[in-house]
Design an enzyme around this catalytic site. Structure first.
Site, mmCIF file in Angstrom:
data_model
loop_
_atom_site.group_PDB
_atom_site.id
_atom_site.type_symbol
_atom_site.label_atom_id
_atom_site.label_comp_id
_atom_site.label_asym_id
_atom_site.label_seq_id
_atom_site.Cartn_x
_atom_site.Cartn_y
_atom_site.Cartn_z
ATOM 1 N N SER A 105 99.980 17.318 91.592
ATOM 2 C CA SER A 105 99.329 18.276 91.066
ATOM 3 C C SER A 105 100.183 19.521 91.032
ATOM 4 O O SER A 105 101.130 19.558 91.691
ATOM 5 C CB SER A 105 97.744 18.706 91.510
ATOM 6 O OG SER A 105 98.158 19.228 92.548
ATOM 7 N N GLU B 151 88.100 15.386 95.713
ATOM 8 C CA GLU B 151 88.859 15.884 96.967
ATOM 9 C C GLU B 151 87.984 16.333 98.038
ATOM 10 O O GLU B 151 86.880 16.885 97.730
ATOM 11 C CB GLU B 151 90.092 16.489 96.533
ATOM 12 C CG GLU B 151 90.939 17.046 97.919
ATOM 13 C CD GLU B 151 91.576 15.723 98.581
ATOM 14 O OE1 GLU B 151 90.682 15.230 99.436
ATOM 15 O OE2 GLU B 151 92.575 15.454 98.138
ATOM 16 N N HIS C 278 95.605 10.509 92.419
ATOM 17 C CA HIS C 278 96.196 11.271 91.154
ATOM 18 C C HIS C 278 97.456 11.447 91.224
ATOM 19 O O HIS C 278 98.108 11.644 92.238
ATOM 20 C CB HIS C 278 95.262 12.546 90.773
ATOM 21 C CG HIS C 278 95.482 13.431 92.087
ATOM 22 N ND1 HIS C 278 96.537 14.284 92.225
ATOM 23 C CD2 HIS C 278 94.636 13.800 93.005
ATOM 24 C CE1 HIS C 278 96.367 15.034 93.165
ATOM 25 N NE2 HIS C 278 95.441 14.643 93.936
ATOM 26 N N ARG D 124 92.843 16.818 87.726
ATOM 27 C CA ARG D 124 94.285 15.911 87.947
ATOM 28 C C ARG D 124 93.898 14.303 88.203
ATOM 29 O O ARG D 124 94.633 13.571 87.914
ATOM 30 C CB ARG D 124 94.633 16.588 89.442
ATOM 31 C CG ARG D 124 93.773 16.428 90.532
ATOM 32 C CD ARG D 124 94.291 17.412 91.568
ATOM 33 N NE ARG D 124 93.455 17.429 92.870
ATOM 34 C CZ ARG D 124 92.644 18.142 93.339
ATOM 35 N NH1 ARG D 124 91.971 19.146 92.412
ATOM 36 N NH2 ARG D 124 92.029 18.395 94.373
ATOM 37 N N HIS E 130 86.471 19.169 100.206
ATOM 38 C CA HIS E 130 86.570 20.434 100.057
ATOM 39 C C HIS E 130 87.482 21.152 101.256
ATOM 40 O O HIS E 130 86.997 21.085 102.504
ATOM 41 C CB HIS E 130 85.103 21.063 99.868
ATOM 42 C CG HIS E 130 85.170 22.544 99.417
ATOM 43 N ND1 HIS E 130 85.617 23.536 100.149
ATOM 44 C CD2 HIS E 130 84.456 22.957 98.284
ATOM 45 C CE1 HIS E 130 85.343 24.428 99.199
ATOM 46 N NE2 HIS E 130 84.724 24.404 98.349
ATOM 47 N N HIS F 188 91.251 11.071 95.029
ATOM 48 C CA HIS F 188 92.061 11.921 95.646
ATOM 49 C C HIS F 188 92.590 11.428 97.083
ATOM 50 O O HIS F 188 91.930 10.512 97.695
ATOM 51 C CB HIS F 188 91.197 13.223 96.051
ATOM 52 C CG HIS F 188 90.760 13.764 94.558
ATOM 53 N ND1 HIS F 188 91.735 14.932 93.924
ATOM 54 C CD2 HIS F 188 89.959 13.468 93.688
ATOM 55 C CE1 HIS F 188 90.978 15.053 92.753
ATOM 56 N NE2 HIS F 188 90.058 14.314 92.585
ATOM 57 N N ARG G 267 94.097 16.023 108.616
ATOM 58 C CA ARG G 267 94.120 14.631 108.924
ATOM 59 C C ARG G 267 93.127 14.119 109.861
ATOM 60 O O ARG G 267 92.846 13.048 109.955
ATOM 61 C CB ARG G 267 95.623 14.116 109.394
ATOM 62 C CG ARG G 267 96.723 14.109 108.281
ATOM 63 C CD ARG G 267 96.274 13.370 107.155
ATOM 64 N NE ARG G 267 96.961 13.563 105.807
ATOM 65 C CZ ARG G 267 96.570 14.204 104.676
ATOM 66 N NH1 ARG G 267 95.309 14.818 104.742
ATOM 67 N NH2 ARG G 267 97.590 14.158 103.917
HETATM 68 O O1 LIG Z 1 93.765 19.248 98.463
HETATM 69 C C1 LIG Z 1 94.902 19.030 98.552
HETATM 70 O O2 LIG Z 1 95.539 20.182 99.005
HETATM 71 C C2 LIG Z 1 95.527 17.927 98.313
HETATM 72 O O3 LIG Z 1 95.126 17.290 97.122
HETATM 73 C C3 LIG Z 1 95.404 16.808 99.581
HETATM 74 O O4 LIG Z 1 95.687 17.719 100.744
HETATM 75 P P1 LIG Z 1 96.160 17.086 102.187
HETATM 76 O O5 LIG Z 1 97.348 16.281 101.983
HETATM 77 O O6 LIG Z 1 96.462 18.248 102.916
HETATM 78 O O7 LIG Z 1 94.704 16.509 102.579
#
Ligand SMILES: O=C(O)[C@H](O)COP(=O)(O)O
Length: 235
Positions: A15, A90, A12, A63, A92, A185, A118
């Site tokens: 956001s 995404e 997306h 989003r 959770h 996501h 990550r």
């Molecule tokens: O859910 C979130 O905060 C983002 O969409 C992805 O977050 P990240 O880059 O921290 O995985």
């Protein structure tokens, strides 16, 4: 006729919480102004390549849904069959949802935050009790009992719910040479890439997916990925 079948993945557009640098996860936050522009731009890049899709898939989160709407509008394929599924949501983010990423890093350290964001199997701290970040009572999730509803997900758990969807729903369509658009996501796309490219746990640590940038995967006759590239890298 080309013997490869193509799937377009798209994270997306930015956001409102990406803009505010807050963990979002399953919170249903809409696109920022910039995110709407990114989505339109993605639509233009896809349109320039002349894609005609057979199916589109997205998550239950607006989003991603609104990004898909912008793209379908730009490519004039608003009629396309669309399936929305929690499998593409995404990951959770548990008790981190709603919190500022920099503030969390100050409290727990950069290394811990990188692991939560990550790594393959590190799980963000779970949501406790029912607060405004808990969406377990939301009508779109009625298929879950409160016990089943996720309170946090590692990438490994995200893979466990994304890959059955890929194998049962998407793979047969690629076999039938259907062209597919998936708007999802950062972490549901990372889950798919880990699986498709056989990335190891070190490689997945460094993989980030940009917002609003179409990513093309090409599959051969036996549905093996042979090449992938971002559309902005095409000259
Ligand atoms: O859910 C979130 O905060 C983002 O969409 C992805 O977050 P990240 O880059 O921290 O995985």
């Amino acid at each position: 006729m080309s013997s490869v079948t193509r799937v377009v993945f798209l994270r997306h557009g930015q956001s409102k919480w990406n803009y505010e640098n807050r963990f979002t996860g399953w919170c249903d936050v809409d696109l920022s102004k910039k995110g709407c522009e990114e989505a339109k731009q993605a639509g233009m890049l896809i349109q320039k390549q002349g894609f005609i899709f057979d199916y589109a898939y997205t998550s239950l989160l607006k989003r991603a849904i609104h990004t898909l709407w912008y793209v379908l509008d730009k490519i004039d394929q608003a009629w396309l069959p669309v399936e929305k599924t929690w499998h593409l949501n995404e990951r959770h983010y548990g008790a981190l949802q709603g919190l500022n990423k920099t503030e969390v890093a100050k409290k727990y350290g950069d290394q811990q935050v990188k692991e939560w964001r990550r790594s393959f199997d590190s799980m963000p701290p779970p949501l406790h009790g029912i607060n405004q970040q808990f969406s377990g009572y939301d009508i779109r999730y009625t298929k879950f009992t409160l016990e089943q509803f996720p309170k946090s997900e590692s990438l490994a758990l995200t893979i466990n719910r994304v890959i059955p969807f890929w194998n049962n729903i998407i793979l047969p369509k690629i076999k039938n040479k259907k062209t597919i658009l998936i708007v999802a996501h950062g972490n549901s796309i990372r889950a798919l890439m880990k699986y498709l490219d056989g990335l190891n746990n070190e490689e997945i640590l460094e993989l980030n997916i940009p917002t609003g940038m179409p990513l093309i995967y090409e599959f051969n006759e036996v549905v093996k990925p042979v090449r992938h590239y971002y559309l902005n890298n095409i000259v």
